[in-house]
Design a protein around this motif. Structure first.
Motif, mmCIF file in Angstrom:
data_model
loop_
_atom_site.group_PDB
_atom_site.id
_atom_site.type_symbol
_atom_site.label_atom_id
_atom_site.label_comp_id
_atom_site.label_asym_id
_atom_site.label_seq_id
_atom_site.Cartn_x
_atom_site.Cartn_y
_atom_site.Cartn_z
ATOM 1 N N LYS A 85 4.419 13.715 -16.999
ATOM 2 C CA LYS A 85 5.763 13.633 -16.424
ATOM 3 C C LYS A 85 5.871 12.480 -15.443
ATOM 4 C CE LYS A 85 8.247 17.324 -15.565
ATOM 5 N NZ LYS A 85 8.808 18.563 -14.936
ATOM 6 N N ALA A 86 4.815 12.262 -14.653
ATOM 7 C CA ALA A 86 4.826 11.156 -13.689
ATOM 8 C C ALA A 86 5.006 9.826 -14.408
ATOM 9 C CB ALA A 86 3.536 11.148 -12.875
ATOM 10 N N LEU A 87 4.239 9.609 -15.467
ATOM 11 C CA LEU A 87 4.330 8.351 -16.209
ATOM 12 C C LEU A 87 5.660 8.239 -16.931
ATOM 13 C CD1 LEU A 87 0.706 8.192 -17.653
ATOM 14 C CD2 LEU A 87 1.608 7.028 -15.636
ATOM 15 N N GLN A 88 6.115 9.337 -17.511
ATOM 16 C CA GLN A 88 7.388 9.342 -18.219
ATOM 17 C C GLN A 88 8.549 9.031 -17.272
ATOM 18 O OE1 GLN A 88 8.649 13.150 -19.839
ATOM 19 N NE2 GLN A 88 9.484 12.154 -21.643
ATOM 20 N N ASN A 89 8.457 9.518 -16.033
ATOM 21 C CA ASN A 89 9.538 9.325 -15.069
ATOM 22 C C ASN A 89 9.486 7.972 -14.368
ATOM 23 O OD1 ASN A 89 10.516 11.825 -15.728
ATOM 24 N ND2 ASN A 89 9.780 12.855 -13.883
ATOM 25 N N GLY A 90 8.417 7.206 -14.616
ATOM 26 C CA GLY A 90 8.383 5.851 -14.078
ATOM 27 C C GLY A 90 7.337 5.558 -13.032
ATOM 28 N N ALA A 91 6.377 6.479 -12.820
ATOM 29 C CA ALA A 91 5.295 6.184 -11.880
ATOM 30 C C ALA A 91 4.472 5.016 -12.411
ATOM 31 C CB ALA A 91 4.404 7.408 -11.676
ATOM 32 N N ASP A 92 3.957 4.221 -11.497
ATOM 33 C CA ASP A 92 3.159 3.050 -11.874
ATOM 34 C C ASP A 92 1.668 3.331 -11.826
ATOM 35 O OD1 ASP A 92 5.391 0.948 -12.024
ATOM 36 O OD2 ASP A 92 5.721 1.878 -10.078
ATOM 37 N N GLY A 93 1.301 4.515 -11.366
ATOM 38 C CA GLY A 93 -0.102 4.882 -11.324
ATOM 39 C C GLY A 93 -0.260 6.332 -10.921
ATOM 40 N N TYR A 94 -1.442 6.888 -11.210
ATOM 41 C CA TYR A 94 -1.723 8.299 -10.922
ATOM 42 C C TYR A 94 -3.172 8.396 -10.493
ATOM 43 C CZ TYR A 94 -1.187 13.389 -11.578
ATOM 44 O OH TYR A 94 -1.091 14.756 -11.401
ATOM 45 N N LEU A 95 -3.388 8.677 -9.215
ATOM 46 C CA LEU A 95 -4.729 8.695 -8.645
ATOM 47 C C LEU A 95 -4.990 10.059 -8.022
ATOM 48 C CD1 LEU A 95 -6.818 6.353 -8.511
ATOM 49 C CD2 LEU A 95 -6.160 6.046 -6.116
ATOM 50 N N LEU A 96 -6.204 10.565 -8.198
ATOM 51 C CA LEU A 96 -6.570 11.845 -7.604
ATOM 52 C C LEU A 96 -7.029 11.659 -6.161
ATOM 53 C CD1 LEU A 96 -8.542 13.449 -10.581
ATOM 54 C CD2 LEU A 96 -6.147 13.844 -9.914
ATOM 55 N N LYS A 97 -6.798 12.672 -5.337
ATOM 56 C CA LYS A 97 -7.189 12.597 -3.931
ATOM 57 C C LYS A 97 -8.702 12.628 -3.749
ATOM 58 C CE LYS A 97 -3.009 14.283 -1.631
ATOM 59 N NZ LYS A 97 -2.415 15.313 -0.765
ATOM 60 N N THR A 98 -9.425 12.935 -4.805
ATOM 61 C CA THR A 98 -10.885 12.903 -4.732
ATOM 62 C C THR A 98 -11.434 11.477 -4.834
ATOM 63 O OG1 THR A 98 -10.922 13.325 -7.127
ATOM 64 C CG2 THR A 98 -11.204 15.222 -5.665
ATOM 65 N N SER A 99 -10.550 10.497 -5.059
ATOM 66 C CA SER A 99 -10.981 9.106 -5.174
ATOM 67 C C SER A 99 -11.543 8.611 -3.845
ATOM 68 C CB SER A 99 -9.800 8.216 -5.579
ATOM 69 O OG SER A 99 -9.235 8.638 -6.803
ATOM 70 N N GLU A 100 -12.491 7.681 -3.933
ATOM 71 C CA GLU A 100 -13.041 7.069 -2.735
ATOM 72 C C GLU A 100 -11.992 6.155 -2.096
ATOM 73 O OE1 GLU A 100 -15.908 7.765 -1.436
ATOM 74 O OE2 GLU A 100 -16.662 9.024 -3.064
ATOM 75 N N SER A 101 -12.146 5.897 -0.792
ATOM 76 C CA SER A 101 -11.161 5.091 -0.070
ATOM 77 C C SER A 101 -11.041 3.680 -0.647
ATOM 78 C CB SER A 101 -11.506 5.032 1.416
ATOM 79 O OG SER A 101 -12.800 4.472 1.617
#
Length: 231
Positions: A95-111
Motif C-alpha cells: 500500500k505504501a508503494l502503491q500510494n506513492g512512497a519513495d521508500g520503505y525502511l524498517l526501524k531495525t535498520s542501522e543508523s
C-alpha cells in the motif's frame, strides 16, 4: 558544499522522534525543519515548510502513515517520502508503494543505513529494506497475481527464462545497460558517470524502458530484475 537535505520527521513516539532528530542533526547532510506526532500535525507543518524529504512512521494515531501519503504529497508535491516503521506486513509495504512512497525502511535498520537511504531517496532512488524486498519478490512468485496487485506488478511478475529474455530484447543495448544499473539502485547521476553520458540522456532512456517493458517505476525495475535473476 551542497545545501543540506531538509527533513520533516513524523512519528508519534516522542522519545523515538526526538532521538531520531538528534541523530540526524549530527549529520551535516541533513537539516531538520519540522516534526510531527500525527498526520494532522504533519499537514500543518507542511503548510509552513516545504521539505525535501518526509520521514514517516506508519502506526500513527487516527490515520495510518500509508493511508496519508496522498494527502501529504498533495500538501507538498515535491516532497519525497521514506517510510520508517516496525511493520513487516506485506500489505503495508504494498500500500505504501502503491500510494506513492519513495521508500520503505524498517526501524531495525542501522543508523548509517537510514542516513544512506535518506540520501538515496533524495537522489531519486526507491529504497526498500532487503527483508521487505524479499517478501515482495516472494509474493510475486505466487501463482495468484490478481487485478488488484499493487504497483501493477503483473508487469514485473516472474517469467520463464525465455520470457524474461524476450522482455529484455525489447531494449536497445544501451537501455539494457541502464536497466541493470537501475536494478542495482544506482542514481541517474551515478549511471551517467559510469556510462559517460549526460544525466538527461539517462532519464530519456529510463522513460523508454518503462514504456517498452510496461513498467512505471524504478522499484518495478528492481523487482523484475530480482524476481527473474537479473541482478
Amino acid at each position: 558544499m551542497t545545501d543540506p537535505i531538509q527533513l520533516v520527521v513524523v512519528d508519534d513516539h516522542t522519545l523515538f522522534r526526538r532521538g531520531l532528530i538528534a541523530l540526524l542533526s549530527q549529520d551535516e547532510r541533513f537539516q531538520i525543519v519540522g516534526e510531527a506526532g500525527d498526520v494532522g500535525e504533519a499537514l500543518r507543518v507542511l503548510g509552513k515548510v516545504q521539505p525535501d524529504l518526509l520521514l514517516l512512521d506508519n502506526h500513527l494515531p487516527g490515520v495510518k502513515g500509508v493511508d496519508a501519503i496522498g494527502a501529504l504529497k498533495a500538501a507538498c508535491p515535491d516532497v519525497r517520502i521514506l517510510m520508517l516503521t516496525v511493520s513487516e506486513d506485506e500489505e503495508d509495504l504494498s500500500k505504501a508503494l502503491q500510494n506513492g512512497a519513495d521508500g520503505y525502511l524498517l526501524k531495525t535498520s542501522e543508523s548509517d543505513q537510514l542516513c544512506e537511504a535518506l540520501v538515496k531517496v533524495h537522489e531519486g532512488h526507491s529504497v526498500i529494506s532487503p527483508a521487505m524486498l524479499n517478501k515482495l519478490v516472494s509474493g510475486l512468485r505466487q501463482p495468484h497475481v490478481g487485478v488488484n496487485t499493487p504497483l501493477d506488478v503483473a508487469a514485473a511478475e516472474p517469467l520463464s527464462r525465455a520470457q524474461a529474455a524476450q522482455q529484455l530484447d525489447k531494449l536497445s543495448p544501451r537501455e539494457k545497460d541502464i536497466f541493470l544499473l537501475v536494478a542495482k539502485s544506482l542514481s541517474n547521476k551515478q549511471i551517467a558517470r559510469d556510462l559517460d553520458i549526460a544525466e538527461t540522456t539517462v532519464k530519456i532512456h529510463i522513460q523508454h524502458i518503462f514504456k517498452k517493458m510496461n513498467l512505471t517505476s524504478r522499484v518495478q525495475i528492481a523487482i523484475f530484475a530480482a524476481s527473474n535473476g537479473l541482478n
